[in-house]
Motif scaffolding. Structure first.
Motif, short mmCIF file in Angstrom:
data_model
loop_
_atom_site.label_atom_id
_atom_site.label_comp_id
_atom_site.label_asym_id
_atom_site.label_seq_id
_atom_site.Cartn_x
_atom_site.Cartn_y
_atom_site.Cartn_z
N LYS A 146 14.56 -105.37 83.17
CA LYS A 146 13.55 -104.38 83.60
C LYS A 146 14.56 -103.04 83.71
O LYS A 146 14.04 -101.89 83.01
N ILE A 147 15.61 -102.76 83.96
CA ILE A 147 16.70 -101.74 83.99
C ILE A 147 16.79 -101.15 82.49
O ILE A 147 16.59 -100.03 82.22
N LEU A 148 17.20 -102.21 81.54
CA LEU A 148 17.43 -101.83 80.12
C LEU A 148 16.19 -101.34 79.61
O LEU A 148 16.18 -100.33 78.61
N ARG A 149 14.96 -101.97 79.83
CA ARG A 149 13.58 -101.63 79.23
C ARG A 149 13.26 -100.12 79.68
O ARG A 149 12.65 -99.25 78.96
N ALA A 150 13.43 -99.95 80.82
CA ALA A 150 13.02 -98.76 81.77
C ALA A 150 13.99 -97.59 81.09
O ALA A 150 13.45 -96.46 80.77
N ASP A 151 15.25 -97.86 80.97
CA ASP A 151 16.06 -96.71 80.13
C ASP A 151 15.87 -96.47 78.67
O ASP A 151 15.73 -95.49 78.20
N ARG A 152 15.32 -97.55 78.05
CA ARG A 152 15.03 -97.38 76.55
C ARG A 152 13.87 -96.38 76.68
O ARG A 152 13.58 -95.47 75.67
N HIS A 153 12.77 -96.58 77.52
CA HIS A 153 11.28 -96.11 77.47
C HIS A 153 11.72 -94.71 77.71
O HIS A 153 11.19 -93.75 77.21
N GLU A 154 12.78 -94.20 78.73
CA GLU A 154 13.04 -93.00 79.09
C GLU A 154 13.69 -92.21 77.90
O GLU A 154 13.41 -91.17 78.03
N ARG A 155 14.60 -93.02 77.39
CA ARG A 155 15.16 -92.30 76.33
C ARG A 155 14.18 -91.75 75.25
O ARG A 155 14.46 -90.87 74.47
N GLU A 156 13.27 -92.78 74.94
CA GLU A 156 12.29 -92.50 73.96
C GLU A 156 11.27 -91.37 74.36
O GLU A 156 10.95 -90.35 73.43
#
Length: 60
Positions: A27-37
């Motif tokens: 969940k943390i890694l996916r949230a980080d990826r979406h925030e960077r996008e």
């Protein structure tokens, strides 16, 4: 049979904690990826707006 159940009972908490950790990290890694996008998209839009504003400003 009793030994097998004892082993399973002993491993269950470790497996449960491992799964919780895996889901949390996922969940943390996916949230980080979406925030960077989202940040990249905002930067691109900002650069486009800045280029349009610079192109529309009167020249001296």
């Amino acid at each position: 049979m009793d030994t097998t159940l004892a082993v399973l009972a002993g491993l269950t908490p470790s497996v449960g904690v491992g799964l919780l950790f895996w889901f949390a990290m996922r969940k943390i890694l996916r949230a980080d990826r979406h925030e960077r996008e989202a940040l990249e998209r905002m930067d691109r839009e900002g650069m486009t707006a800045a280029a349009e504003n610079t192109g529309n400003s009167p020249s001296r």
